[in-house]
Design an enzyme around this catalytic site. Structure first.
Site, PDB file in Angstrom:
ATOM      1  N   CYS A  80       0.837  -1.207   0.000  1.00 30.88           N
ATOM      2  CA  CYS A  80       0.000   0.000   0.000  1.00 30.88           C
ATOM      3  C   CYS A  80       0.869   1.253   0.000  1.00 30.88           C
ATOM      4  CB  CYS A  80      -0.923  -0.020   1.218  1.00 30.88           C
ATOM      5  SG  CYS A  80      -1.823   1.512   1.498  1.00 30.88           S
ATOM      6  N   CYS A  83      -0.058   4.016   2.453  1.00 30.33           N
ATOM      7  CA  CYS A  83       0.350   3.638   3.806  1.00 30.33           C
ATOM      8  C   CYS A  83       1.786   4.079   4.085  1.00 30.33           C
ATOM      9  CB  CYS A  83       0.251   2.128   4.003  1.00 30.33           C
ATOM     10  SG  CYS A  83      -1.419   1.438   3.840  1.00 30.33           S
TER      11      CYS A  83
END
Length: 325
Positions: A80, A83
């Site tokens: 991700c 993230c």
């Protein structure tokens, strides 16, 4: 950029008067029991304010700990890219807030059950647990100023409603066995890349875009700069959008390339990667000519944001090829 659910409205819903009093009472009892057993009152190190949590340790590391201090949960995954922007900010703030909350990092790939229990629809997703009660904070990447505002509300609610004043931190503590810091020479673009990251953290997306472009001007193949530029440009695009208007237009105009592109940008910033890809692939099927080409190019840009090796990108590339040919 406007993150989703960047508010403490969940606290109001979960902390009705009776529930709050019951939770506060349980928290006080738990702290008293810990004190009797010699487990409370000691100072903690800054390193212990950020912890990795799995399903096996969730009850002790999060639920029990939340009777002493608010626990902020960062749901993340290695693949991700948003993230990777958000998690370092949360980690730095956990230390800066000096024991007012503890950050628990949960890898969703390794802890699917916890992800389902919290109803996580996309990542990054951030929750809090206060005196055993789960509170949704926000989903998707967010500017640091907005994150700070949410954390300020969280620690205020934790103290006023649940009597949680946080942990005492030993700021002089050194990590046991920590290796000596070695000075390494800075690379040719380290200063520019660091400036770009700082601009992103400050919400200066235009500044970040320019910093990444400065690197690529000299080194067009710089992978870190290419990825950072794609992310910064995405954040810059959505910064001034009205999410409600964008989603209304996208729903009412399924064949409108511009409306669907804006909707896909919001989807991706909110962590809904597959929704963003699916929206644009379907728009490619419905459009032709210049509109189709504009949508295709935006989809390729979003692939850059997520990363070429991400399995969702691989699947979306195949779907795009089928839509085109």
């Amino acid at each position: 950029m406007q993150p989703r659910n960047m508010s403490m409205s969940g606290v109001v819903d979960l902390a009705a008067v009776k529930a709050a009093q019951e939770a506060k009472s349980k928290a006080e009892q738990a702290r008293a029991e810990a004190a009797r057993q010699g487990g409370g009152g000691g100072a903690v190190t800054p390193a212990s304010l950020v912890i990795d949590v799995d399903e096996a340790g969730f009850e002790q590391d999060v639920l029990q700990r939340s009777t002493e201090v608010p626990v902020v949960i960062d749901f993340w995954a290695e693949w991700c890219e948003p993230c990777k922007q958000l998690s370092p900010v949360l980690e730095r703030l956990a230390v800066e807030y000096n024991g007012r909350f503890v950050l628990a990092k949960i890898d969703v790939d390794a802890n699917q059950m916890l992800m389902q229990q919290f109803g996580v629809q996309g990542i990054p997703a951030v929750f809090a647990v206060v005196a055993g009660q789960a509170l949704p904070l926000f989903q998707g990447a967010a500017a640091e100023a907005q994150i700070r505002g949410t954390l300020d509300q969280l620690v205020q609610v934790a103290e006023q409603r649940f009597g949680l004043t946080g942990l005492t931190v030993d700021t002089d503590a050194e990590p046991v066995g920590a290796p000596a810091v070695q000075e390494t020479p800075a690379g040719p673009y380290d200063a520019l890349l660091e400036a770009a990251v700082q601009a992103l953290d400050a919400g200066d997306f235009g500044g970040a875009v320019q910093a990444y472009k400065n690197v690529l001007g000299d080194d067009p193949g710089n992978t870190e700069a290419k990825l950072g530029l794609a992310q910064a440009e995405l954040l810059q695009r959505v910064q001034g959008l009205d999410p409600q208007r964008v989603r209304k237009d996208a729903a009412e105009k399924p064949g409108d390339a511009r409306a669907q592109i804006a909707g896909a940008d919001l989807d991706l910033v909110g962590g809904h990667v597959e929704d963003a890809f699916g929206r644009l692939i379907e728009t490619v099927r419905r459009t032709a000519g210049d509109d189709r080409d504009v949508v295709r190019l935006r989809l390729l840009e979003l692939f850059e944001v997520v990363g070429a090796d991400d399995p969702r990108v691989v699947a979306a590339r195949r779907a795009l090829a089928r839509a085109l040919f």
